[in-house]
Write a protein that holds these residues in place. Structure first.
Motif, PDB file in Angstrom:
ATOM      1  N   GLY A  74       0.787  -1.227   0.000  1.00  0.00           N
ATOM      2  CA  GLY A  74       0.000   0.000   0.000  1.00  0.00           C
ATOM      3  C   GLY A  74       0.817   1.275   0.000  1.00  0.00           C
ATOM      4  N   ASP A  75       2.137   1.167   0.162  1.00  0.00           N
ATOM      5  CA  ASP A  75       2.988   2.359   0.108  1.00  0.00           C
ATOM      6  C   ASP A  75       2.927   2.999  -1.269  1.00  0.00           C
ATOM      7  OD1 ASP A  75       3.750   2.006   2.708  1.00  0.00           O
ATOM      8  OD2 ASP A  75       5.835   1.487   2.284  1.00  0.00           O
ATOM      9  N   ARG A  76       3.322   4.263  -1.321  1.00  0.00           N
ATOM     10  CA  ARG A  76       3.358   4.995  -2.589  1.00  0.00           C
ATOM     11  C   ARG A  76       4.798   5.086  -3.100  1.00  0.00           C
ATOM     12  NH1 ARG A  76      -0.362   7.966   0.635  1.00  0.00           N
ATOM     13  NH2 ARG A  76      -2.481   7.832  -0.202  1.00  0.00           N
ATOM     14  N   VAL A  77       4.918   5.028  -4.420  1.00  0.00           N
ATOM     15  CA  VAL A  77       6.216   5.150  -5.086  1.00  0.00           C
ATOM     16  C   VAL A  77       6.105   6.226  -6.151  1.00  0.00           C
ATOM     17  CG1 VAL A  77       7.947   3.996  -6.513  1.00  0.00           C
ATOM     18  CG2 VAL A  77       6.798   2.731  -4.695  1.00  0.00           C
ATOM     19  N   VAL A  78       6.937   7.252  -6.047  1.00  0.00           N
ATOM     20  CA  VAL A  78       6.991   8.288  -7.071  1.00  0.00           C
ATOM     21  C   VAL A  78       7.894   7.796  -8.200  1.00  0.00           C
ATOM     22  CG1 VAL A  78       7.791  10.624  -7.616  1.00  0.00           C
ATOM     23  CG2 VAL A  78       6.550  10.179  -5.479  1.00  0.00           C
ATOM     24  N   VAL A  79       7.408   7.895  -9.422  1.00  0.00           N
ATOM     25  CA  VAL A  79       8.144   7.359 -10.567  1.00  0.00           C
ATOM     26  C   VAL A  79       7.936   8.293 -11.748  1.00  0.00           C
ATOM     27  CG1 VAL A  79       6.217   5.929 -11.382  1.00  0.00           C
ATOM     28  CG2 VAL A  79       8.563   5.229 -11.879  1.00  0.00           C
ATOM     29  N   GLY A  80       8.915   8.342 -12.637  1.00  0.00           N
ATOM     30  CA  GLY A  80       8.769   9.162 -13.833  1.00  0.00           C
ATOM     31  C   GLY A  80       7.614   8.686 -14.690  1.00  0.00           C
ATOM     32  N   ASN A  81       7.036   9.615 -15.418  1.00  0.00           N
ATOM     33  CA  ASN A  81       5.939   9.279 -16.327  1.00  0.00           C
ATOM     34  C   ASN A  81       6.210   9.966 -17.664  1.00  0.00           C
ATOM     35  OD1 ASN A  81       3.559   8.167 -17.243  1.00  0.00           O
ATOM     36  ND2 ASN A  81       2.244   9.711 -16.329  1.00  0.00           N
ATOM     37  N   PRO A  82       6.752   9.198 -18.643  1.00  0.00           N
ATOM     38  CA  PRO A  82       6.888   7.743 -18.719  1.00  0.00           C
ATOM     39  C   PRO A  82       8.118   7.238 -17.966  1.00  0.00           C
ATOM     40  CG  PRO A  82       7.798   8.711 -20.691  1.00  0.00           C
ATOM     41  CD  PRO A  82       7.213   9.852 -19.895  1.00  0.00           C
ATOM     42  N   THR A  83       8.210   5.899 -17.882  1.00  0.00           N
ATOM     43  CA  THR A  83       9.385   5.276 -17.296  1.00  0.00           C
ATOM     44  C   THR A  83       9.546   3.864 -17.850  1.00  0.00           C
ATOM     45  OG1 THR A  83      10.593   4.990 -15.213  1.00  0.00           O
ATOM     46  CG2 THR A  83       8.309   4.205 -15.270  1.00  0.00           C
ATOM     47  N   PHE A  84      10.609   3.193 -17.421  1.00  0.00           N
ATOM     48  CA  PHE A  84      10.889   1.819 -17.841  1.00  0.00           C
ATOM     49  C   PHE A  84       9.692   0.937 -17.490  1.00  0.00           C
ATOM     50  CE2 PHE A  84      13.432  -2.192 -16.739  1.00  0.00           C
ATOM     51  CZ  PHE A  84      13.501  -2.605 -18.055  1.00  0.00           C
ATOM     52  N   ALA A  85       9.102   0.292 -18.502  1.00  0.00           N
ATOM     53  CA  ALA A  85       7.836  -0.415 -18.321  1.00  0.00           C
ATOM     54  C   ALA A  85       7.842  -1.434 -17.178  1.00  0.00           C
ATOM     55  CB  ALA A  85       7.419  -1.080 -19.637  1.00  0.00           C
ATOM     56  N   PRO A  86       8.890  -2.298 -17.029  1.00  0.00           N
ATOM     57  CA  PRO A  86       8.865  -3.284 -15.942  1.00  0.00           C
ATOM     58  C   PRO A  86       8.852  -2.677 -14.538  1.00  0.00           C
ATOM     59  CG  PRO A  86      10.338  -4.026 -17.661  1.00  0.00           C
ATOM     60  CD  PRO A  86       9.961  -2.621 -18.002  1.00  0.00           C
ATOM     61  N   PHE A  87       9.206  -1.385 -14.397  1.00  0.00           N
ATOM     62  CA  PHE A  87       9.066  -0.757 -13.084  1.00  0.00           C
ATOM     63  C   PHE A  87       7.620  -0.845 -12.601  1.00  0.00           C
ATOM     64  CE2 PHE A  87      12.866   2.422 -13.399  1.00  0.00           C
ATOM     65  CZ  PHE A  87      13.734   1.380 -13.186  1.00  0.00           C
ATOM     66  N   PHE A  88       6.682  -0.668 -13.527  1.00  0.00           N
ATOM     67  CA  PHE A  88       5.270  -0.726 -13.140  1.00  0.00           C
ATOM     68  C   PHE A  88       4.877  -2.128 -12.691  1.00  0.00           C
ATOM     69  CE2 PHE A  88       4.915   2.891 -16.323  1.00  0.00           C
ATOM     70  CZ  PHE A  88       4.814   3.875 -15.346  1.00  0.00           C
ATOM     71  N   ASP A  89       5.395  -3.151 -13.373  1.00  0.00           N
ATOM     72  CA  ASP A  89       5.131  -4.527 -12.943  1.00  0.00           C
ATOM     73  C   ASP A  89       5.710  -4.783 -11.554  1.00  0.00           C
ATOM     74  OD1 ASP A  89       3.680  -5.537 -15.120  1.00  0.00           O
ATOM     75  OD2 ASP A  89       5.487  -5.980 -16.258  1.00  0.00           O
ATOM     76  N   LEU A  90       6.908  -4.268 -11.304  1.00  0.00           N
ATOM     77  CA  LEU A  90       7.534  -4.446  -9.991  1.00  0.00           C
ATOM     78  C   LEU A  90       6.715  -3.750  -8.908  1.00  0.00           C
ATOM     79  CD1 LEU A  90      10.035  -5.590  -8.510  1.00  0.00           C
ATOM     80  CD2 LEU A  90      11.128  -3.362  -8.864  1.00  0.00           C
ATOM     81  N   ILE A  91       6.293  -2.542  -9.178  1.00  0.00           N
ATOM     82  CA  ILE A  91       5.463  -1.799  -8.223  1.00  0.00           C
ATOM     83  C   ILE A  91       4.167  -2.550  -7.945  1.00  0.00           C
ATOM     84  CG2 ILE A  91       4.076   0.306  -8.001  1.00  0.00           C
ATOM     85  CD1 ILE A  91       6.414   1.755  -9.477  1.00  0.00           C
ATOM     86  N   ASP A  92       3.534  -3.061  -9.003  1.00  0.00           N
ATOM     87  CA  ASP A  92       2.288  -3.819  -8.822  1.00  0.00           C
ATOM     88  C   ASP A  92       2.522  -5.077  -7.998  1.00  0.00           C
ATOM     89  OD1 ASP A  92       0.969  -1.945 -10.353  1.00  0.00           O
ATOM     90  OD2 ASP A  92       0.945  -3.159 -12.185  1.00  0.00           O
ATOM     91  N   SER A  93       3.656  -5.746  -8.217  1.00  0.00           N
ATOM     92  CA  SER A  93       3.905  -7.015  -7.533  1.00  0.00           C
ATOM     93  C   SER A  93       4.035  -6.832  -6.022  1.00  0.00           C
ATOM     94  CB  SER A  93       5.169  -7.684  -8.087  1.00  0.00           C
ATOM     95  OG  SER A  93       6.342  -7.009  -7.664  1.00  0.00           O
ATOM     96  N   TYR A  94       4.433  -5.645  -5.587  1.00  0.00           N
ATOM     97  CA  TYR A  94       4.546  -5.361  -4.152  1.00  0.00           C
ATOM     98  C   TYR A  94       3.268  -4.733  -3.582  1.00  0.00           C
ATOM     99  CZ  TYR A  94       9.522  -6.456  -3.720  1.00  0.00           C
ATOM    100  OH  TYR A  94      10.732  -7.110  -3.670  1.00  0.00           O
TER     101      TYR A  94
END
Length: 442
Positions: A174-194
């Motif tokens: 449930g934590d928040r992660v600030v990330v560039g938009n756009p960014t490296f696509a697998p970052f989103f998968d990693l964020i979702d997995s946690y």
């Protein structure tokens, strides 16, 4: 099969491909659906089978359909379910004449391993499972080349492994992660997995935009995940002024008082931009990640994580309960590549070639009225009028690109990512012409 024919407005290869593409986009054709045969559709449309065959080739090159020989052609299903979702969608057709979708380095520009391996005198053993994970020679070399003084460094299996290891000890569901938009696509998968919430911050040619970055810190994120140079997909790199501004905003924030910045420097050795870090201002808040996959070979699977000792030690301790450490044999290979004059020269030559290739594409695009920042690295971010139509149009020219939506959060202007680093300078005019034709109106 009449319903397929009815969706086709223009009886040309491009028109047929566009009509089928629209049916796939709307869901009228689902993954796994069988398409009419070339002869069936040609008969329904009253055209030559060769015209339909050309359209089928375009759709296959775009990764939208696949052939199963005598069984016919089918709407492509999501490939290889062991891949994370965005990796699945990046894993498209293999038969494009020029595949610019991968984001991987040119194999011909990687340093040769043979001479280095021939001179290594190692055994794949270890004296103790409790000895330090990193070989001293590599550790000391990394420390001497780090972008700022650092308390602790540990070697990892590449950049994404380092980021994953840091997430494992720093975030909670449930934590928040600030990330560039756009960014490296697998970052989103990693964020979702946690089970985390991604907060997107727009990226310009100098990095995350300061005003939006400050606003995002108001959500009290656990992590800021940023790319420092050769940003994937845009090619932007932090300027010194932007790095200082972002670090100062973080330091002064009243909400993000415990936020940790993870910096991803995935293409350092082949990047022309300076090696910058927010750690010059907030060293206690920064984990810097360096990867050698783009420069020395993806299959080496090696990178490094550096930052405050208290944070790095947590990563090392947790990792010892899983893979333990990165193979010391592989570490020795990397150390040899980083110190061997011939290998060093090969990587430096690659950096120059990548810069020349990128500049050639950007220059040709500008000549055709499409203006992109010069940027850095092997990828470019091309604005298009409509993503799927652009992908199909480029596929018709024999060029495969990556869909931009995979790299974006929310409803954003459509783009495609183009791995320009694998385009020889002599091909720049042809490739830029195809890209310009698919770009937004100029």
């Amino acid at each position: 099969m009449k319903s397929v024919a009815l969706a086709i407005e223009q009886r040309t290869p491009h028109g047929i491909a566009s009509g089928i593409s629209r049916l796939i986009t709307t869901g009228d054709l689902a993954p796994g659906d069988r398409l009419p045969t070339v002869r069936e559709l040609a008969s329904d449309l009253g055209i030559s089978p060769a015209t339909v065959s050309h359209a089928w080739q375009t759709l296959a090159a775009a990764g939208l359909i696949t052939s199963r020989g005598r069984s016919g052609s089918f709407v492509r299903s999501l490939p290889r379910e062991w891949l994370p979702r965005r990796y699945q969608e990046l894993d498209g057709a293999q038969d494009a004449a020029l595949d610019l979708s991968r984001g991987t380095p040119d194999p011909a520009l990687l340093p040769a391993l043979g001479p280095v391996l021939a001179n290594l005198r190692l055994h794949a053993d270890t004296a103790s499972y409790q000895q330090k994970p990193d070989i001293p020679e590599l550790h000391n070399l990394l420390r001497s080349t780090w972008p700022s003084p650092v308390e602790s460094i540990t070697v990892t299996n590449g950049a994404l492994d380092a980021i994953d290891r840091a997430f494992a000890v720093l975030v909670r569901y449930g934590d928040r992660v600030v990330v560039g938009n756009p960014t490296f696509a697998p970052f989103f998968d990693l964020i979702d997995s946690y089970g985390l919430e991604a907060i997107g911050v727009p990226v310009d040619e100098y990095g995350m935009r300061p005003s939006e970055f400050a606003a995002a810190l108001g959500s009290n994120p656990s992590i800021v995940l940023m790319q420092t140079r050769s940003h994937n997909p845009t090619g932007s790199s932090l300027s010194q002024a932007r790095a200082d501004e972002l670090a100062t905003i973080l330091k002064r924030s009243r909400t993000a008082t415990s936020t940790i910045v993870i910096e991803d420097d995935h293409s350092g050795a082949i990047s022309s931009a300076p090696d910058l870090t927010l750690a010059t201002i907030v060293p206690e808040r920064v984990l810097h990640v360096r990867s050698f996959s783009k420069s020395h070979g993806p299959d080496l699977r090696i990178g490094a994580l550096g930052g405050p000792r208290a944070l790095v030690d947590q990563v090392v301790a947790r990792r010892l309960l899983g893979p333990g450490w990165t193979s010391r044999t592989v570490q020795a290979i990397l150390h040899a590549l980083l110190t061997d004059p011939v290998a060093v020269g090969q990587v430096e030559s690659a950096r120059v070639v990548y810069g020349e290739r990128r500049a050639a594409i950007v220059t040709e695009l500008a000549r055709l009225g499409v203006h992109l920042p010069l940027g850095d690295g092997i990828n470019a971010w091309l604005p298009v009028a409509e993503e799927r139509a652009a992908i199909v149009q480029l596929a018709a020219a024999g060029i495969r690109v990556a869909p931009g939506a995979l790299f974006q959060l929310g409803d954003q202007p459509p783009h495609v990512r183009v791995t320009v680093g694998v385009v020889p300078v002599e091909s720049a005019q042809f490739v830029a012409g195809a890209l310009a034709a698919a770009a937004v109106e100029r």
